[in-house]
Design a protein around this motif. Structure first.
Motif, PDB file in Angstrom:
ATOM      1  N   HIS A  20      11.518   2.677  -5.066  1.00  0.00           N
ATOM      2  CA  HIS A  20      10.849   3.051  -6.316  1.00  0.00           C
ATOM      3  C   HIS A  20      10.125   4.387  -6.221  1.00  0.00           C
ATOM      4  O   HIS A  20       9.487   4.815  -7.156  1.00  0.00           O
ATOM      5  CB  HIS A  20       9.873   1.951  -6.728  1.00  0.00           C
ATOM      6  N   LYS A  21      10.223   5.046  -5.078  1.00  0.00           N
ATOM      7  CA  LYS A  21       9.534   6.336  -4.952  1.00  0.00           C
ATOM      8  C   LYS A  21      10.513   7.469  -4.660  1.00  0.00           C
ATOM      9  O   LYS A  21      10.148   8.480  -4.083  1.00  0.00           O
ATOM     10  CB  LYS A  21       8.483   6.277  -3.837  1.00  0.00           C
ATOM     11  N   THR A  22      11.786   7.293  -5.031  1.00  0.00           N
ATOM     12  CA  THR A  22      12.812   8.268  -4.673  1.00  0.00           C
ATOM     13  C   THR A  22      12.540   9.644  -5.278  1.00  0.00           C
ATOM     14  O   THR A  22      13.015  10.648  -4.773  1.00  0.00           O
ATOM     15  CB  THR A  22      14.209   7.799  -5.132  1.00  0.00           C
TER      16      THR A  22
ATOM     17  N   ALA B 121      -1.817  -6.041  -5.767  1.00  0.00           N
ATOM     18  CA  ALA B 121      -1.530  -6.589  -7.098  1.00  0.00           C
ATOM     19  C   ALA B 121      -0.609  -5.665  -7.899  1.00  0.00           C
ATOM     20  O   ALA B 121       0.158  -6.118  -8.737  1.00  0.00           O
ATOM     21  CB  ALA B 121      -2.823  -6.832  -7.857  1.00  0.00           C
ATOM     22  N   ASP B 122      -0.662  -4.361  -7.616  1.00  0.00           N
ATOM     23  CA  ASP B 122       0.208  -3.431  -8.355  1.00  0.00           C
ATOM     24  C   ASP B 122       1.667  -3.608  -7.947  1.00  0.00           C
ATOM     25  O   ASP B 122       2.556  -3.662  -8.785  1.00  0.00           O
ATOM     26  CB  ASP B 122      -0.224  -1.975  -8.139  1.00  0.00           C
ATOM     27  N   ALA B 123       1.900  -3.744  -6.647  1.00  0.00           N
ATOM     28  CA  ALA B 123       3.276  -3.843  -6.150  1.00  0.00           C
ATOM     29  C   ALA B 123       3.896  -5.192  -6.489  1.00  0.00           C
ATOM     30  O   ALA B 123       5.089  -5.277  -6.779  1.00  0.00           O
ATOM     31  CB  ALA B 123       3.298  -3.608  -4.647  1.00  0.00           C
TER      32      ALA B 123
ATOM     33  N   THR C 194      -5.776  -8.632  -4.479  1.00  0.00           N
ATOM     34  CA  THR C 194      -6.420  -7.920  -5.584  1.00  0.00           C
ATOM     35  C   THR C 194      -6.588  -6.449  -5.210  1.00  0.00           C
ATOM     36  O   THR C 194      -6.745  -6.091  -4.050  1.00  0.00           O
ATOM     37  CB  THR C 194      -7.815  -8.500  -5.883  1.00  0.00           C
ATOM     38  N   ARG C 195      -6.507  -5.612  -6.215  1.00  0.00           N
ATOM     39  CA  ARG C 195      -6.689  -4.174  -6.012  1.00  0.00           C
ATOM     40  C   ARG C 195      -7.362  -3.631  -7.259  1.00  0.00           C
ATOM     41  O   ARG C 195      -6.922  -3.935  -8.369  1.00  0.00           O
ATOM     42  CB  ARG C 195      -5.324  -3.515  -5.798  1.00  0.00           C
ATOM     43  N   PRO C 196      -8.419  -2.818  -7.088  1.00  0.00           N
ATOM     44  CA  PRO C 196      -9.120  -2.309  -8.267  1.00  0.00           C
ATOM     45  C   PRO C 196      -8.152  -1.659  -9.246  1.00  0.00           C
ATOM     46  O   PRO C 196      -7.292  -0.890  -8.847  1.00  0.00           O
ATOM     47  CB  PRO C 196     -10.084  -1.266  -7.680  1.00  0.00           C
TER      48      PRO C 196
HETATM   49 MG    MG Z   1       1.188   2.682  -4.002  1.00  0.00          MG
END
Ligand code: MG
Ligand code: ATP
Length: 201
Positions: A44-46, A107-109, A132-134
């Motif tokens: 996802h970061k290509t 949590a984002d991933a 959890t992630r802010p």
């Molecule tokens: Mg990241």
């Protein structure tokens, strides 16, 4: 060893957000090993420029040196090409002969898991720990996960960790702008960044 925990990421650079999550999981699940796996080139970061894997592996090694439960695996970096978690989990199971694999994501991933390669199979062979992630809502996560079948859902465990609003992109930006990155990541990594000048161009 019957269980192992994987912490995948770009680690460009590794910071206290990653470390505090890994340590919290290790303790809460009584695990004897957390393996940090720097990704070769995350699918996802290509479109983004990512530092040379050698630097990311070196920084990860420096960051985890003082924790006897932490280790680094260069498996994805050495595999070349795109890194898919499903392939990594299968390989780790073989190499370490473990019965159970946990995989930590912020949590984002974890919100993106459904778009990962062979998502349902992945969720059936590996338990995800969603930390959890802010800035990322666990309620939103719960709504997304509701779409999944029950047998898959039981393999995603949300976990409350001490909130650190730190990100690698913010650290890279700070270095470029000549701002301090002290106390956001281990001192040895900070030194490495300044010695190699990897984020200064
Ligand atoms: Mg990241
Ligand atoms: P970038 O800003 O370049 O995306 P990042 O800080 O998000 O970097 P990654 O290497 O992308 O770091 O993250 C690896 C894993 O660690 C991901 O699952 C991510 O959600 C999690 N993570 C990163 N930072 C934190 C944090 N501060 N708290 C909780 N989880 C985090």
């Amino acid at each position: 060893m019957r269980e192992i925990c994987l912490m995948g990421g770009t680690f460009d650079p590794i910071h206290y957000g990653h470390l505090v999550v890994a340590e919290e999981v290790r303790q809460q699940f009584s695990l004897s090993k957390v393996l940090f796996i720097p990704a070769a080139r995350p699918p996802h970061k290509t479109d983004k420029i990512i530092s040379d894997p050698i630097h990311r592996v070196n920084m990860t090694r420096l960051a985890i040196a003082s924790n006897p439960y932490f280790d680094v695996s260069t498996l994805e970096v050495e595999r070349q090409g795109l890194s898919y978690t499903i392939d990594t989990v299968k390989e780790i199971k073989k190499i370490y002969g473990v019965e159970k694999v946990y995989f930590i994501t912020g949590a984002d991933a974890v919100l993106e898991i459904l778009s990962w390669k062979n998502a349902e199979e992945l969720l059936s062979i590996c338990t995800f720990i969603a930390a959890t992630r802010p800035g990322y809502d666990l309620h939103q996560l719960a709504d997304t996960l509701k779409l999944l079948p029950k047998e898959v859902l039981k393999n995603i465990l949300p976990l409350e960790v001490p909130a650190l609003s730190i990100s690698s992109s913010d650290i890279r930006r700070r270095v470029k702008e000549g701002k301090s990155i002290k106390y956001l990541l281990p001192e040895a990594v900070e030194q490495y960044i300044f010695n190699t000048k990897i984020y200064q161009s």
